[in-house]
Design a protein around this motif. Structure first.
Motif, PDB file in Angstrom:
ATOM      1  N   THR A   1       0.828  -1.204   0.000  1.00  0.00           N
ATOM      2  CA  THR A   1       0.000   0.000   0.000  1.00  0.00           C
ATOM      3  C   THR A   1       0.865   1.259   0.000  1.00  0.00           C
ATOM      4  O   THR A   1       0.612   2.194  -0.761  1.00  0.00           O
ATOM      5  CB  THR A   1      -0.930   0.000   1.229  1.00  0.00           C
ATOM      6  OG1 THR A   1      -1.702  -1.202   1.221  1.00  0.00           O
ATOM      7  CG2 THR A   1      -1.856   1.195   1.212  1.00  0.00           C
ATOM      8  N   LEU A   2       1.877   1.299   0.857  1.00  0.00           N
ATOM      9  CA  LEU A   2       2.768   2.462   0.908  1.00  0.00           C
ATOM     10  C   LEU A   2       3.522   2.629  -0.409  1.00  0.00           C
ATOM     11  O   LEU A   2       3.705   3.746  -0.895  1.00  0.00           O
ATOM     12  CB  LEU A   2       3.746   2.337   2.068  1.00  0.00           C
ATOM     13  CG  LEU A   2       3.157   2.528   3.460  1.00  0.00           C
ATOM     14  CD1 LEU A   2       4.207   2.265   4.524  1.00  0.00           C
ATOM     15  CD2 LEU A   2       2.577   3.906   3.613  1.00  0.00           C
ATOM     16  N   GLY A   3       3.962   1.526  -0.987  1.00  0.00           N
ATOM     17  CA  GLY A   3       4.672   1.613  -2.255  1.00  0.00           C
ATOM     18  C   GLY A   3       3.784   2.119  -3.372  1.00  0.00           C
ATOM     19  O   GLY A   3       4.203   2.932  -4.196  1.00  0.00           O
ATOM     20  N   LEU A   4       2.539   1.658  -3.390  1.00  0.00           N
ATOM     21  CA  LEU A   4       1.617   2.020  -4.470  1.00  0.00           C
ATOM     22  C   LEU A   4       1.090   3.445  -4.343  1.00  0.00           C
ATOM     23  O   LEU A   4       0.993   4.178  -5.327  1.00  0.00           O
ATOM     24  CB  LEU A   4       0.443   1.034  -4.494  1.00  0.00           C
ATOM     25  CG  LEU A   4      -0.560   1.184  -5.618  1.00  0.00           C
ATOM     26  CD1 LEU A   4       0.107   0.974  -6.965  1.00  0.00           C
ATOM     27  CD2 LEU A   4      -1.699   0.202  -5.433  1.00  0.00           C
ATOM     28  N   PHE A   5       0.759   3.851  -3.125  1.00  0.00           N
ATOM     29  CA  PHE A   5       0.095   5.140  -2.949  1.00  0.00           C
ATOM     30  C   PHE A   5       1.000   6.254  -2.442  1.00  0.00           C
ATOM     31  O   PHE A   5       0.575   7.410  -2.388  1.00  0.00           O
ATOM     32  CB  PHE A   5      -1.104   4.986  -2.004  1.00  0.00           C
ATOM     33  CG  PHE A   5      -2.199   4.143  -2.584  1.00  0.00           C
ATOM     34  CD1 PHE A   5      -2.945   4.601  -3.646  1.00  0.00           C
ATOM     35  CD2 PHE A   5      -2.456   2.876  -2.085  1.00  0.00           C
ATOM     36  CE1 PHE A   5      -3.949   3.822  -4.196  1.00  0.00           C
ATOM     37  CE2 PHE A   5      -3.454   2.096  -2.625  1.00  0.00           C
ATOM     38  CZ  PHE A   5      -4.206   2.566  -3.684  1.00  0.00           C
ATOM     39  N   VAL A   6       2.233   5.944  -2.038  1.00  0.00           N
ATOM     40  CA  VAL A   6       3.154   6.974  -1.569  1.00  0.00           C
ATOM     41  C   VAL A   6       4.414   7.000  -2.429  1.00  0.00           C
ATOM     42  O   VAL A   6       4.776   8.018  -3.010  1.00  0.00           O
ATOM     43  CB  VAL A   6       3.528   6.755  -0.079  1.00  0.00           C
ATOM     44  CG1 VAL A   6       4.568   7.766   0.366  1.00  0.00           C
ATOM     45  CG2 VAL A   6       2.292   6.842   0.801  1.00  0.00           C
ATOM     46  N   LEU A   7       5.089   5.878  -2.517  1.00  0.00           N
ATOM     47  CA  LEU A   7       6.375   5.835  -3.207  1.00  0.00           C
ATOM     48  C   LEU A   7       6.232   6.026  -4.722  1.00  0.00           C
ATOM     49  O   LEU A   7       6.981   6.800  -5.317  1.00  0.00           O
ATOM     50  CB  LEU A   7       7.085   4.507  -2.898  1.00  0.00           C
ATOM     51  CG  LEU A   7       8.538   4.409  -3.327  1.00  0.00           C
ATOM     52  CD1 LEU A   7       9.361   5.453  -2.607  1.00  0.00           C
ATOM     53  CD2 LEU A   7       9.084   3.027  -3.049  1.00  0.00           C
ATOM     54  N   ALA A   8       5.295   5.341  -5.331  1.00  0.00           N
ATOM     55  CA  ALA A   8       5.126   5.448  -6.780  1.00  0.00           C
ATOM     56  C   ALA A   8       4.788   6.881  -7.228  1.00  0.00           C
ATOM     57  O   ALA A   8       5.405   7.382  -8.173  1.00  0.00           O
ATOM     58  CB  ALA A   8       4.068   4.457  -7.268  1.00  0.00           C
ATOM     59  N   PRO A   9       3.867   7.593  -6.568  1.00  0.00           N
ATOM     60  CA  PRO A   9       3.626   8.984  -6.976  1.00  0.00           C
ATOM     61  C   PRO A   9       4.838   9.892  -6.769  1.00  0.00           C
ATOM     62  O   PRO A   9       5.089  10.787  -7.574  1.00  0.00           O
ATOM     63  CB  PRO A   9       2.454   9.430  -6.095  1.00  0.00           C
ATOM     64  CG  PRO A   9       1.756   8.183  -5.741  1.00  0.00           C
ATOM     65  CD  PRO A   9       2.824   7.144  -5.626  1.00  0.00           C
ATOM     66  N   LEU A  10       5.594   9.673  -5.680  1.00  0.00           N
ATOM     67  CA  LEU A  10       6.792  10.485  -5.457  1.00  0.00           C
ATOM     68  C   LEU A  10       7.832  10.243  -6.542  1.00  0.00           C
ATOM     69  O   LEU A  10       8.464  11.187  -7.033  1.00  0.00           O
ATOM     70  CB  LEU A  10       7.377  10.190  -4.079  1.00  0.00           C
ATOM     71  CG  LEU A  10       6.590  10.741  -2.892  1.00  0.00           C
ATOM     72  CD1 LEU A  10       7.206  10.275  -1.582  1.00  0.00           C
ATOM     73  CD2 LEU A  10       6.510  12.250  -2.943  1.00  0.00           C
ATOM     74  N   VAL A  11       8.016   8.992  -6.920  1.00  0.00           N
ATOM     75  CA  VAL A  11       8.978   8.676  -7.983  1.00  0.00           C
ATOM     76  C   VAL A  11       8.510   9.272  -9.308  1.00  0.00           C
ATOM     77  O   VAL A  11       9.310   9.858 -10.053  1.00  0.00           O
ATOM     78  CB  VAL A  11       9.175   7.147  -8.090  1.00  0.00           C
ATOM     79  CG1 VAL A  11       9.935   6.773  -9.349  1.00  0.00           C
ATOM     80  CG2 VAL A  11       9.889   6.615  -6.856  1.00  0.00           C
ATOM     81  N   LEU A  12       7.230   9.151  -9.607  1.00  0.00           N
ATOM     82  CA  LEU A  12       6.688   9.718 -10.835  1.00  0.00           C
ATOM     83  C   LEU A  12       6.846  11.238 -10.860  1.00  0.00           C
ATOM     84  O   LEU A  12       7.237  11.816 -11.878  1.00  0.00           O
ATOM     85  CB  LEU A  12       5.211   9.335 -10.976  1.00  0.00           C
ATOM     86  CG  LEU A  12       4.530   9.702 -12.283  1.00  0.00           C
ATOM     87  CD1 LEU A  12       5.206   9.007 -13.444  1.00  0.00           C
ATOM     88  CD2 LEU A  12       3.066   9.335 -12.218  1.00  0.00           C
ATOM     89  N   PHE A  13       6.596  11.893  -9.739  1.00  0.00           N
ATOM     90  CA  PHE A  13       6.782  13.335  -9.648  1.00  0.00           C
ATOM     91  C   PHE A  13       8.245  13.703  -9.874  1.00  0.00           C
ATOM     92  O   PHE A  13       8.549  14.669 -10.590  1.00  0.00           O
ATOM     93  CB  PHE A  13       6.323  13.841  -8.278  1.00  0.00           C
ATOM     94  CG  PHE A  13       6.590  15.299  -8.060  1.00  0.00           C
ATOM     95  CD1 PHE A  13       5.750  16.254  -8.612  1.00  0.00           C
ATOM     96  CD2 PHE A  13       7.682  15.714  -7.321  1.00  0.00           C
ATOM     97  CE1 PHE A  13       6.010  17.602  -8.422  1.00  0.00           C
ATOM     98  CE2 PHE A  13       7.946  17.059  -7.130  1.00  0.00           C
ATOM     99  CZ  PHE A  13       7.101  18.000  -7.677  1.00  0.00           C
ATOM    100  N   ALA A  14       9.161  12.952  -9.269  1.00  0.00           N
ATOM    101  CA  ALA A  14      10.587  13.239  -9.422  1.00  0.00           C
ATOM    102  C   ALA A  14      11.034  13.057 -10.875  1.00  0.00           C
ATOM    103  O   ALA A  14      11.810  13.864 -11.402  1.00  0.00           O
ATOM    104  CB  ALA A  14      11.400  12.341  -8.495  1.00  0.00           C
ATOM    105  N   VAL A  15      10.539  12.031 -11.535  1.00  0.00           N
ATOM    106  CA  VAL A  15      10.909  11.791 -12.936  1.00  0.00           C
ATOM    107  C   VAL A  15      10.391  12.925 -13.825  1.00  0.00           C
ATOM    108  O   VAL A  15      11.124  13.458 -14.668  1.00  0.00           O
ATOM    109  CB  VAL A  15      10.369  10.425 -13.411  1.00  0.00           C
ATOM    110  CG1 VAL A  15      10.457  10.287 -14.917  1.00  0.00           C
ATOM    111  CG2 VAL A  15      11.123   9.303 -12.718  1.00  0.00           C
ATOM    112  N   ILE A  16       9.140  13.327 -13.626  1.00  0.00           N
ATOM    113  CA  ILE A  16       8.570  14.404 -14.438  1.00  0.00           C
ATOM    114  C   ILE A  16       9.302  15.714 -14.167  1.00  0.00           C
ATOM    115  O   ILE A  16       9.643  16.458 -15.096  1.00  0.00           O
ATOM    116  CB  ILE A  16       7.058  14.539 -14.184  1.00  0.00           C
ATOM    117  CG1 ILE A  16       6.328  13.307 -14.720  1.00  0.00           C
ATOM    118  CG2 ILE A  16       6.502  15.812 -14.823  1.00  0.00           C
ATOM    119  CD1 ILE A  16       4.868  13.241 -14.333  1.00  0.00           C
ATOM    120  N   ALA A  17       9.567  16.028 -12.896  1.00  0.00           N
ATOM    121  CA  ALA A  17      10.276  17.261 -12.566  1.00  0.00           C
ATOM    122  C   ALA A  17      11.684  17.240 -13.150  1.00  0.00           C
ATOM    123  O   ALA A  17      12.173  18.254 -13.666  1.00  0.00           O
ATOM    124  CB  ALA A  17      10.325  17.446 -11.053  1.00  0.00           C
ATOM    125  N   GLY A  18      12.354  16.095 -13.090  1.00  0.00           N
ATOM    126  CA  GLY A  18      13.688  15.980 -13.665  1.00  0.00           C
ATOM    127  C   GLY A  18      13.676  16.182 -15.166  1.00  0.00           C
ATOM    128  O   GLY A  18      14.546  16.878 -15.712  1.00  0.00           O
TER     129      GLY A  18
END
Length: 76
Positions: free
Chosen positions: A47-64
Motif C-alpha cells: 500500500t505504501l509503495g503504491l500510494f506513496v512511493l510510486a507517486p513520489l517517484v513519478l513526480f521526481a521523474v517528471i520534474a527531472g
C-alpha cells in the motif's frame, strides 16, 4: 445587508449538504454481488509503495525531465 446574505448563503450550503447526506444511500461494501471476485488484499508495504512511493517517484521523474529539457536561456 452583507451579514444577512452571508447567513442565507451559509444556510443554503448547510441545507444542501445535509440533504445530500440524508438522501445518499450506503455504499453496501459488505454485500457481495454475483460474480464478485475481490482477490487478496494489499500488505502495508504494498500500500505504501503504491500510494506513496510510486507517486513520489513519478513526480521526481517528471520534474527531472522538465528541468533537463528546459530550453529557456537563464541569465545567472
Amino acid at each position: 445587508m452583507d451579514k444577512k446574505n452571508a447567513m442565507r448563503a451559509g444556510a443554503v450550503a448547510a441545507g444542501t449538504t445535509l440533504m445530500m447526506l440524508l438522501m445518499s444511500s450506503p455504499a453496501l461494501a459488505l454485500t457481495r454481488d454475483d460474480g464478485d471476485d475481490p482477490g487478496t488484499g494489499l500488505s502495508v508495504l504494498d500500500t505504501l509503495g503504491l500510494f506513496v512511493l510510486a507517486p513520489l517517484v513519478l513526480f521526481a521523474v517528471i520534474a527531472g525531465l522538465v528541468m533537463v529539457l528546459d530550453k529557456s536561456k537563464k541569465q545567472a
